[in-house]
Design a protein around this motif. Structure first.
Motif, PDB file in Angstrom:
ATOM      1  N   MET A  22      34.512 -60.433  11.691  1.00 48.85           N
ATOM      2  CA  MET A  22      35.526 -61.310  12.086  1.00 48.85           C
ATOM      3  C   MET A  22      36.707 -61.252  11.185  1.00 48.85           C
ATOM      4  SD  MET A  22      34.550 -62.960  14.701  1.00 48.85           S
ATOM      5  CE  MET A  22      35.538 -64.409  14.820  1.00 48.85           C
ATOM      6  N   ILE A  23      37.966 -61.436  11.528  1.00 46.34           N
ATOM      7  CA  ILE A  23      39.070 -61.562  10.957  1.00 46.34           C
ATOM      8  C   ILE A  23      39.382 -63.215  10.730  1.00 46.34           C
ATOM      9  CG2 ILE A  23      41.493 -60.929  10.439  1.00 46.34           C
ATOM     10  CD1 ILE A  23      41.185 -58.258  11.964  1.00 46.34           C
ATOM     11  N   ASN A  24      39.460 -63.435   9.661  1.00 49.42           N
ATOM     12  CA  ASN A  24      39.817 -64.873   9.362  1.00 49.42           C
ATOM     13  C   ASN A  24      41.199 -65.024   8.777  1.00 49.42           C
ATOM     14  OD1 ASN A  24      37.010 -65.883  10.062  1.00 49.42           O
ATOM     15  ND2 ASN A  24      36.544 -64.993   7.950  1.00 49.42           N
ATOM     16  N   ILE A  25      41.906 -65.619   9.985  1.00 47.74           N
ATOM     17  CA  ILE A  25      43.498 -65.480   9.537  1.00 47.74           C
ATOM     18  C   ILE A  25      43.906 -66.735   8.976  1.00 47.74           C
ATOM     19  CG2 ILE A  25      45.597 -65.240  10.497  1.00 47.74           C
ATOM     20  CD1 ILE A  25      44.586 -63.630  12.727  1.00 47.74           C
ATOM     21  N   ASN A  26      43.348 -67.902   9.468  1.00 47.54           N
ATOM     22  CA  ASN A  26      43.680 -69.222   8.967  1.00 47.54           C
ATOM     23  C   ASN A  26      42.711 -70.131   9.625  1.00 47.54           C
ATOM     24  OD1 ASN A  26      44.649 -70.256  11.554  1.00 47.54           O
ATOM     25  ND2 ASN A  26      46.858 -69.176  11.127  1.00 47.54           N
ATOM     26  N   THR A  27      42.671 -71.531   9.255  1.00 47.47           N
ATOM     27  CA  THR A  27      41.739 -72.318   9.506  1.00 47.47           C
ATOM     28  C   THR A  27      41.691 -72.443  11.117  1.00 47.47           C
ATOM     29  OG1 THR A  27      43.200 -74.174   9.143  1.00 47.47           O
ATOM     30  CG2 THR A  27      41.909 -73.631   7.509  1.00 47.47           C
TER      31      THR A  27
END
Length: 201
Positions: free
Chosen positions: A1-6
């Motif tokens: 997964m790419i966690n960009i922001n909340t």
């Protein structure tokens, strides 16, 4: 997964990574969905339009090198606003950077903000800018505006990260050739992508 922001996370498998040059991707992204567009707005627009019809990605990530006399070399900047810096039709009464009759403002606002990164305004044009004095944009590249506009029109989330390789000044060409190979590793570290994790994508 790419966690960009909340609020935004995306599967790497459904993400399309866009680079202008293979040297900017190196071998860090070889197990990912990537596209090498070539340099310039026309190449970028053509290649992205073609591949999204086939891949239908859930996220487009534009990664590449860029110049700036505002940020420091080696910084990774998240660009969420874009200007077509070589569009000038003021002679016909339009604003500087406004594309006539497009319905788009001079500054295109489309892009996700990534937590922990500085935010920039990217000026895109078909020239390698070496005397940057413009104050409306603080990052200089040759593809991002076209990619952002297409992502917006296709309603695909867009993330634009630029590795600052030079100062967009008299030393820009020399600095770029030294710094560009460092971009892929920096992006791989930031996004958690490397050869060891490729099997778990």
């Amino acid at each position: 997964m790419i966690n960009i922001n909340t609020d935004h996370s995306f599967s790497i498998k459904n993400t399309l990574f866009s680079f202008a040059l293979a040297s900017e991707a190196a071998d860090v992204f070889e197990e990912c969905n990537t596209i090498i567009t070539g340099i310039g707005k026309v190449n970028a627009a053509y290649e992205l339009t073609k591949i999204i019809q086939e891949k239908k990605p859930s996220l487009i990530v534009n990664l590449g090198s860029a110049g700036s006399n505002f940020f420091q070399k080696g910084d990774i900047v998240c660009c969420t606003k874009f200007i077509q810096r070589d569009m000038d039709v003021r002679g016909l009464g339009f604003q500087l950077y406004e594309t006539p009759l497009s319905g788009l403002p001079p500054i295109l606002e489309y892009g996700l903000k990534m937590d922990g990164l500085q935010e920039g305004i990217c000026g895109t044009g078909d020239s390698f800018e070496m005397e940057h004095s413009e104050v409306l944009y603080n990052v200089v590249d040759m593809e991002a505006y076209a990619l952002a506009m297409i992502a917006m029109k296709e309603q695909i989330p867009f993330l634009c990260l630029k590795y600052i390789s030079d100062g967009a000044d008299d030393n820009a060409a020399e600095d770029w050739t030294i710094q560009v190979h460092k971009a892929a590793m920096a992006y791989g570290n930031l996004l958690g992508i490397n050869k060891l994790s490729a099997e778990r994508l």
